[in-house]
Design a protein around this motif. Structure first.
Motif, PDB file in Angstrom:
ATOM      1  N   GLU A  10       3.309  -6.071  -0.903  1.00  0.00           N
ATOM      2  CA  GLU A  10       3.805  -5.521  -2.181  1.00  0.00           C
ATOM      3  C   GLU A  10       3.463  -4.047  -2.354  1.00  0.00           C
ATOM      4  O   GLU A  10       3.680  -3.475  -3.424  1.00  0.00           O
ATOM      5  CB  GLU A  10       3.246  -6.333  -3.361  1.00  0.00           C
ATOM      6  N   GLN A  12       3.731   0.131  -0.904  1.00  0.00           N
ATOM      7  CA  GLN A  12       4.875   0.983  -0.504  1.00  0.00           C
ATOM      8  C   GLN A  12       5.408   0.581   0.866  1.00  0.00           C
ATOM      9  O   GLN A  12       6.608   0.338   1.047  1.00  0.00           O
ATOM     10  CB  GLN A  12       4.443   2.447  -0.409  1.00  0.00           C
ATOM     11  N   LEU A  13       4.510   0.502   1.854  1.00  0.00           N
ATOM     12  CA  LEU A  13       4.937   0.168   3.213  1.00  0.00           C
ATOM     13  C   LEU A  13       5.377  -1.287   3.316  1.00  0.00           C
ATOM     14  O   LEU A  13       6.407  -1.599   3.910  1.00  0.00           O
ATOM     15  CB  LEU A  13       3.788   0.457   4.198  1.00  0.00           C
ATOM     16  N   LEU A  34      -1.535  -9.387  -2.663  1.00  0.00           N
ATOM     17  CA  LEU A  34      -2.893  -9.516  -3.210  1.00  0.00           C
ATOM     18  C   LEU A  34      -3.058 -10.850  -3.940  1.00  0.00           C
ATOM     19  O   LEU A  34      -4.120 -11.469  -3.894  1.00  0.00           O
ATOM     20  CB  LEU A  34      -3.182  -8.335  -4.144  1.00  0.00           C
ATOM     21  N   ASP A  38      -6.340 -12.249  -0.891  1.00  0.00           N
ATOM     22  CA  ASP A  38      -7.220 -11.112  -1.161  1.00  0.00           C
ATOM     23  C   ASP A  38      -8.047 -10.886   0.103  1.00  0.00           C
ATOM     24  O   ASP A  38      -8.851 -11.751   0.474  1.00  0.00           O
ATOM     25  CB  ASP A  38      -8.121 -11.449  -2.362  1.00  0.00           C
ATOM     26  N   THR A  61      -2.270  -3.609   3.846  1.00  0.00           N
ATOM     27  CA  THR A  61      -3.183  -3.490   2.707  1.00  0.00           C
ATOM     28  C   THR A  61      -4.061  -2.261   2.893  1.00  0.00           C
ATOM     29  O   THR A  61      -4.314  -1.826   4.018  1.00  0.00           O
ATOM     30  CB  THR A  61      -4.138  -4.698   2.579  1.00  0.00           C
ATOM     31  N   THR A  64      -6.232   2.615  -1.481  1.00  0.00           N
ATOM     32  CA  THR A  64      -5.620   3.934  -1.281  1.00  0.00           C
ATOM     33  C   THR A  64      -5.922   4.955  -2.396  1.00  0.00           C
ATOM     34  O   THR A  64      -5.395   6.064  -2.358  1.00  0.00           O
ATOM     35  CB  THR A  64      -4.079   3.806  -1.145  1.00  0.00           C
ATOM     36  N   ASP A 104      -4.206  10.414   8.047  1.00  0.00           N
ATOM     37  CA  ASP A 104      -4.558  11.774   8.492  1.00  0.00           C
ATOM     38  C   ASP A 104      -5.911  12.205   7.915  1.00  0.00           C
ATOM     39  O   ASP A 104      -6.525  13.144   8.406  1.00  0.00           O
ATOM     40  CB  ASP A 104      -3.459  12.767   8.072  1.00  0.00           C
ATOM     41  N   TYR A 127     -12.717   7.528   1.323  1.00  0.00           N
ATOM     42  CA  TYR A 127     -11.464   6.907   1.790  1.00  0.00           C
ATOM     43  C   TYR A 127     -11.287   7.129   3.290  1.00  0.00           C
ATOM     44  O   TYR A 127     -11.069   6.187   4.060  1.00  0.00           O
ATOM     45  CB  TYR A 127     -10.286   7.487   0.998  1.00  0.00           C
ATOM     46  N   LYS A 131     -11.482   4.263   6.266  1.00  0.00           N
ATOM     47  CA  LYS A 131     -10.292   4.024   7.105  1.00  0.00           C
ATOM     48  C   LYS A 131     -10.657   4.208   8.592  1.00  0.00           C
ATOM     49  O   LYS A 131     -10.218   3.438   9.437  1.00  0.00           O
ATOM     50  CB  LYS A 131      -9.155   4.973   6.719  1.00  0.00           C
ATOM     51  N   THR A 150      -0.789   7.785   9.635  1.00  0.00           N
ATOM     52  CA  THR A 150       0.334   8.470   8.995  1.00  0.00           C
ATOM     53  C   THR A 150      -0.184   9.387   7.885  1.00  0.00           C
ATOM     54  O   THR A 150      -1.391   9.463   7.645  1.00  0.00           O
ATOM     55  CB  THR A 150       1.357   7.444   8.458  1.00  0.00           C
ATOM     56  N   SER A 151       0.738  10.098   7.228  1.00  0.00           N
ATOM     57  CA  SER A 151       0.304  11.070   6.215  1.00  0.00           C
ATOM     58  C   SER A 151       1.270  11.123   5.033  1.00  0.00           C
ATOM     59  O   SER A 151       2.457  10.857   5.186  1.00  0.00           O
ATOM     60  CB  SER A 151       0.237  12.466   6.847  1.00  0.00           C
ATOM     61  N   TRP A 152       0.759  11.439   3.862  1.00  0.00           N
ATOM     62  CA  TRP A 152       1.535  11.762   2.666  1.00  0.00           C
ATOM     63  C   TRP A 152       2.697  10.772   2.443  1.00  0.00           C
ATOM     64  O   TRP A 152       3.858  11.167   2.337  1.00  0.00           O
ATOM     65  CB  TRP A 152       2.075  13.187   2.757  1.00  0.00           C
ATOM     66  N   LEU A 153       2.356   9.499   2.366  1.00  0.00           N
ATOM     67  CA  LEU A 153       3.366   8.440   2.295  1.00  0.00           C
ATOM     68  C   LEU A 153       3.991   8.342   0.891  1.00  0.00           C
ATOM     69  O   LEU A 153       3.280   8.434  -0.105  1.00  0.00           O
ATOM     70  CB  LEU A 153       2.679   7.113   2.634  1.00  0.00           C
TER      71      LEU A 153
HETATM   72  N1  NAP Z   1      -0.182   6.485   0.414  1.00  0.00           N
HETATM   73  C1  NAP Z   1      -0.427   7.506   1.223  1.00  0.00           C
HETATM   74  O1  NAP Z   1      -0.201   8.675   0.890  1.00  0.00           O
HETATM   75  C2  NAP Z   1      -0.970   7.248   2.599  1.00  0.00           C
HETATM   76  C3  NAP Z   1      -1.235   8.337   3.434  1.00  0.00           C
HETATM   77  C4  NAP Z   1      -1.727   8.091   4.710  1.00  0.00           C
HETATM   78  C5  NAP Z   1      -1.960   6.794   5.129  1.00  0.00           C
HETATM   79  N2  NAP Z   1      -1.705   5.757   4.285  1.00  0.00           N
HETATM   80  C6  NAP Z   1      -1.973   4.392   4.768  1.00  0.00           C
HETATM   81  O2  NAP Z   1      -0.731   3.728   4.855  1.00  0.00           O
HETATM   82  C7  NAP Z   1      -0.911   2.332   4.603  1.00  0.00           C
HETATM   83  C8  NAP Z   1       0.089   1.876   3.559  1.00  0.00           C
HETATM   84  O3  NAP Z   1      -0.156   2.620   2.373  1.00  0.00           O
HETATM   85  P1  NAP Z   1       0.670   2.386   1.046  1.00  0.00           P
HETATM   86  O4  NAP Z   1       0.919   3.721   0.447  1.00  0.00           O
HETATM   87  O5  NAP Z   1       1.795   1.457   1.319  1.00  0.00           O
HETATM   88  O6  NAP Z   1      -0.435   1.658   0.157  1.00  0.00           O
HETATM   89  P2  NAP Z   1      -0.237   0.954  -1.248  1.00  0.00           P
HETATM   90  O7  NAP Z   1       1.118   1.183  -1.777  1.00  0.00           O
HETATM   91  O8  NAP Z   1      -1.432   1.336  -2.049  1.00  0.00           O
HETATM   92  O9  NAP Z   1      -0.321  -0.576  -0.826  1.00  0.00           O
HETATM   93  C9  NAP Z   1      -1.515  -1.190  -0.493  1.00  0.00           C
HETATM   94  C10 NAP Z   1      -1.362  -2.642  -0.821  1.00  0.00           C
HETATM   95  O10 NAP Z   1      -2.608  -3.290  -0.558  1.00  0.00           O
HETATM   96  C11 NAP Z   1      -2.847  -4.175  -1.619  1.00  0.00           C
HETATM   97  N3  NAP Z   1      -4.257  -4.493  -1.734  1.00  0.00           N
HETATM   98  C12 NAP Z   1      -5.242  -3.744  -2.281  1.00  0.00           C
HETATM   99  N4  NAP Z   1      -6.402  -4.414  -2.233  1.00  0.00           N
HETATM  100  C13 NAP Z   1      -6.136  -5.605  -1.645  1.00  0.00           C
HETATM  101  C14 NAP Z   1      -6.918  -6.742  -1.334  1.00  0.00           C
HETATM  102  N5  NAP Z   1      -8.209  -6.810  -1.636  1.00  0.00           N
HETATM  103  N6  NAP Z   1      -6.315  -7.805  -0.743  1.00  0.00           N
HETATM  104  C15 NAP Z   1      -4.999  -7.773  -0.468  1.00  0.00           C
HETATM  105  N7  NAP Z   1      -4.206  -6.730  -0.755  1.00  0.00           N
HETATM  106  C16 NAP Z   1      -4.775  -5.660  -1.337  1.00  0.00           C
HETATM  107  C17 NAP Z   1      -2.340  -3.457  -2.836  1.00  0.00           C
HETATM  108  O11 NAP Z   1      -2.145  -4.364  -3.904  1.00  0.00           O
HETATM  109  P3  NAP Z   1      -2.097  -3.798  -5.426  1.00  0.00           P
HETATM  110  O12 NAP Z   1      -1.062  -2.720  -5.426  1.00  0.00           O
HETATM  111  O13 NAP Z   1      -1.727  -4.992  -6.215  1.00  0.00           O
HETATM  112  O14 NAP Z   1      -3.466  -3.270  -5.672  1.00  0.00           O
HETATM  113  C18 NAP Z   1      -1.038  -2.896  -2.311  1.00  0.00           C
HETATM  114  O15 NAP Z   1      -0.005  -3.823  -2.419  1.00  0.00           O
HETATM  115  C19 NAP Z   1      -2.363   2.169   4.192  1.00  0.00           C
HETATM  116  O16 NAP Z   1      -3.107   1.739   5.305  1.00  0.00           O
HETATM  117  C20 NAP Z   1      -2.802   3.569   3.812  1.00  0.00           C
HETATM  118  O17 NAP Z   1      -4.182   3.767   4.008  1.00  0.00           O
HETATM  119  C21 NAP Z   1      -1.204   5.953   3.043  1.00  0.00           C
END
Ligand code: NAP
Length: 289
Positions: A10, A12-13, A34, A38, A61, A64, A104, A127, A131, A150-153
């Motif tokens: 649920e 972004q990715l 989630l 969990d 998950t 973030t 990144d 963070y 990671k 990855t970066s700046w998603l």
């Molecule tokens: N966003 C960025 O800019 C960015 C940049 C570089 C790398 N990344 C990496 O890219 C990946 C995808 O990022 P994203 O932006 O898609 O992240 P996101 O939108 O924050 O999604 C993370 C998901 O993990 C869930 N989650 C959090 N705690 C959890 C738990 N205890 N058990 C199960 N699920 C849990 C969240 O649920 P809830 O939403 O309900 O809390 C959410 O659905 C991550 O590994 C992130 O570190 C992201």
């Protein structure tokens, strides 16, 4: 029929993978959120992974909230590090290959050329550290694992920079945005695409799964300021955007000044071309309109 488990579907990715999963033939997907799993509940995580003979596990998950992580160290560690040891261990026991996504922010930003996978890591935030430790935990427990940094998603889902800049641009006449942090915006739809491509290539034996660390972002380079101007131009937002320095916008977690990723490895191994960041941004903004 191959079995694939998507954990965290649920976010972004995760939502982009869900949207695109139909492109794969002869694959049965299991999605958890989630609510249903969990990952801080170790027994639940182990039971879910061992509930089927999964061939692949994709972990979407993450904790973030980069600034909040400075306070919530324990929770960020459980989600970003400890869960990866469990995923690696359990996947190893059932013979599943794992694809995990990292960031990144494992780098300190002192480079002057795009980061390659073998460059020295030195995270300057909780963070980033959690990671990085998650990458290590996974790779040490399961040799058949791939980490994609990855970066700046951003995407049409959830809270992200693109949506914040649209909202602020519509609310305000003037806005200050940082110009001395440089990286590459990445559309979550493109990241989902490459992840499914990697699985598909392995199943169809076009490119065998090659474990290890990979970098993936969109092509090109931008500052947050450039990113904002591109968003506003495309959305016809007339707010005046002023370039500001990092020191004028202090945050609890320091960000790397430079975090452009070199994608040569993933392009060469998987024979893919990567969209330019502005083209992918246009795609996303079209959906947001
Ligand atoms: N966003 C960025 O800019 C960015 C940049 C570089 C790398 N990344 C990496 O890219 C990946 C995808 O990022 P994203 O932006 O898609 O992240 P996101 O939108 O924050 O999604 C993370 C998901 O993990 C869930 N989650 C959090 N705690 C959890 C738990 N205890 N058990 C199960 N699920 C849990 C969240 O649920 P809830 O939403 O309900 O809390 C959410 O659905 C991550 O590994 C992130 O570190 C992201």
């Amino acid at each position: 029929m191959k079995e694939i488990l998507i954990i965290g579907s649920e976010g972004q990715l995760g939502l982009e993978i869900k949207k695109q999963c139909k492109v794969l033939n002869k694959v049965n997907f299991t999605f958890t959120s989630l609510q249903s799993l969990d990952v801080t509940n170790t027994q639940q995580l182990v039971d879910t992974i061992k509930s089927k003979n999964f061939d692949y596990i994709v972990n979407c998950t993450a904790y973030t909230a980069v600034d909040k992580a400075e306070e919530e160290v324990e929770l960020a560690t459980k989600i970003n590090t400890s869960a990866l040891a469990t995923i690696g261990q359990s996947a190893n026991e059932i013979g599943a290959k794992v694809i995990h996504v990292s960031t990144d922010y494992v780098f300190d930003g002192s480079n002057h050329r795009p980061y390659v996978e073998t460059d020295t890591t030195n995270p300057n935030s909780v963070y980033g550290s959690t990671k990085l430790n998650g990458e290590r935990a996974l790779l040490s427990h399961n040799k058949e694992s791939m980490v994609i940094r990855t970066s700046w998603l951003y995407s049409i889902h959830g809270n992200n920079f693109v949506k914040t800049m649209i909202r602020l641009g519509n609310e305000r006449d003037e806005l200050g945005v940082i110009f001395d942090q440089v990286g590459t915006p990445t559309y979550a739809g493109d990241l989902a695409d490459i992840i499914l491509h990697i699985v598909d290539a392995d199943i169809s034996k076009v490119t065998t799964f090659e474990p290890g660390i990979y970098h993936y972002s969109n092509e090109g380079v931008a500052s947050w300021y450039d990113f904002t101007l591109a968003i506003h131009q495309k959305m016809n937002i007339s707010c005046r955007v002023n370039p500001i320095e990092t020191k004028d916008y202090p945050t609890p977690a320091p960000r790397p000044h430079y975090s452009v990723l070199n994608k040569a490895k993933i392009k060469q191994v998987y024979n893919v071309s990567i969209p330019y960041w502005k083209d992918s941004l246009d795609k996303c903004l079209l959906l947001l309109k």
